[in-house]
Write a protein that holds these residues in place. Sequence first.
Motif, short mmCIF file in Angstrom:
data_model
loop_
_atom_site.label_atom_id
_atom_site.label_comp_id
_atom_site.label_asym_id
_atom_site.label_seq_id
_atom_site.Cartn_x
_atom_site.Cartn_y
_atom_site.Cartn_z
N VAL A 49 61.12 65.51 31.22
CA VAL A 49 61.55 64.73 32.38
C VAL A 49 61.92 63.31 31.97
O VAL A 49 61.15 62.63 31.29
N LEU A 50 63.10 62.88 32.41
CA LEU A 50 63.55 61.49 32.25
C LEU A 50 63.53 60.81 33.60
O LEU A 50 64.09 61.33 34.57
N LEU A 51 62.89 59.65 33.68
CA LEU A 51 62.96 58.82 34.89
C LEU A 51 63.93 57.68 34.61
O LEU A 51 63.70 56.84 33.74
N ASP A 52 65.03 57.66 35.35
CA ASP A 52 66.08 56.65 35.19
C ASP A 52 65.92 55.64 36.32
O ASP A 52 66.42 55.82 37.43
N ILE A 110 63.70 55.10 31.47
CA ILE A 110 64.72 54.10 31.20
C ILE A 110 64.65 53.04 32.29
O ILE A 110 64.67 53.37 33.48
N LEU A 111 64.56 51.80 31.89
CA LEU A 111 64.54 50.67 32.81
C LEU A 111 65.81 49.85 32.58
O LEU A 111 66.04 49.37 31.48
N ILE A 160 62.34 52.86 27.55
CA ILE A 160 63.54 52.18 27.04
C ILE A 160 63.93 51.12 28.06
O ILE A 160 64.17 51.43 29.23
N TYR A 161 63.96 49.88 27.62
CA TYR A 161 64.30 48.77 28.51
C TYR A 161 65.67 48.24 28.08
O TYR A 161 65.84 47.76 26.96
N ILE A 162 66.64 48.34 28.99
CA ILE A 162 68.01 47.90 28.73
C ILE A 162 68.28 46.65 29.55
O ILE A 162 68.02 46.62 30.75
N SER A 163 68.79 45.61 28.91
CA SER A 163 69.00 44.35 29.62
C SER A 163 70.09 43.53 28.95
O SER A 163 70.20 43.50 27.72
N CYS A 164 70.89 42.85 29.77
CA CYS A 164 71.88 41.90 29.25
C CYS A 164 71.41 40.46 29.46
O CYS A 164 72.16 39.52 29.18
N PHE A 165 70.18 40.29 29.94
CA PHE A 165 69.67 38.95 30.23
C PHE A 165 68.43 38.74 29.38
O PHE A 165 67.33 39.18 29.72
#
Length: 397
Positions: free
Chosen positions: A257-260, A325-326, A350-355
């Motif tokens: 299971v992936l939680l997006d 995924i955050l 997994i934490y994705i951020s442009c800030f």
Amino acid sequence: MKYKKMTVVIEKIVNGGNGLARTADGVIFIPYSLTGEKIIVNIIKKKKDYSFGEIESILEPSPWRIAPPCKYYYSCGGCQLQHAKYSKQLDIKYEIAKELFGGICQNIHYPIASEKEFNYRNKVIFRSENQRVGLLKEKSHQVVDIESCMIADKKINYCYGFLREKLKESSNEITVRVSDQSQLQINLDRSINIDRIAVNEIDSLYINGYLEKGWKYISNKGFGIDIPLFPDSFFQVNYDVTVKMKNILQTKVKGNVLLDAYCGVGIFSFLLKDNFNKTIGVDISKQNIKNANIIKKKNSIENSEFYTAKVRNMLDQFEKADCIILDPPRKGLSEKVKERLIETKNDNVIYISCFASTLKRDLMELSQSYTVEELFIMDMFPQTYHFENIAFLKGIK
């Protein structure tokens, strides 16, 4: 108040793109400078412990300095690093990332470059006001009059070129987007007179969010699925780097299971659908979830579910997920979400951020329950100080 001018040497480039120099009077932040340069600077704003300055002259330029190719560079607020060779821009972003995250992560990868240094943006918002049409000056609502934007896709500039004179007639905002199939979508705040030839160039025309002409959406097909893009659909602005992000994610994670979380229109759910038996997407926007379900139906995807909800209200799903995924907005994670993550200590986050600043804040708080095993720096935004981050976290049991 008039402040004195000083001769300084730039120690480093900091987050935000400014050079930093140290003096007996404190730190000075200076835009358009490079590490090692000796410059004469005029102090334009003074705070208690630091000042802001502007370059009067460069006594000893960096070997990495180049003439900015864009004639609007020093007036438009869109770019901050055009005065540096692209290879040096990557070095700058790597040093910024190491300074920000070096105390949290010991495995920070060198930035993954964009194939395109210019003409990479697939979406640009132009504005018109008082006969000026263009982009906003940095930290201002003032419109800088420009004929074209060097980081925008060539087809966006082509479209902007034939609409520019018409846009001068009134205050307006125009969002121009191009798909990876070269389909063109425009959303205008207010209607303007567009000649028949120009209209025929536009595949999808919206006025204030309502379809005026053409298709309801344009399509991206370069990711193995057909992704409809509506005017309000979020999508990464650099297709090439998004493909590289996809490749990293697909090789790093798999499971049941992936939680997006903060899923938008479900891009990461769809890109990772073959890596998981089930994906669950959560977003606060009803329109995003509606668009996600349109993509799901269009591509006959059966293992993805989407829910309109605040992420903090779906915390019960956290323990069930093999991977989370955050991808939150720039303000980062809420306190309740962080508290729940700290409790669950998930194996794969997994934490994705442009800030970068809010990412650092959140990672520091999560570090009591997680190790940051890897950090990938993606140069999603060449010529600017911004970069995309992909942080891989593992719960401490």
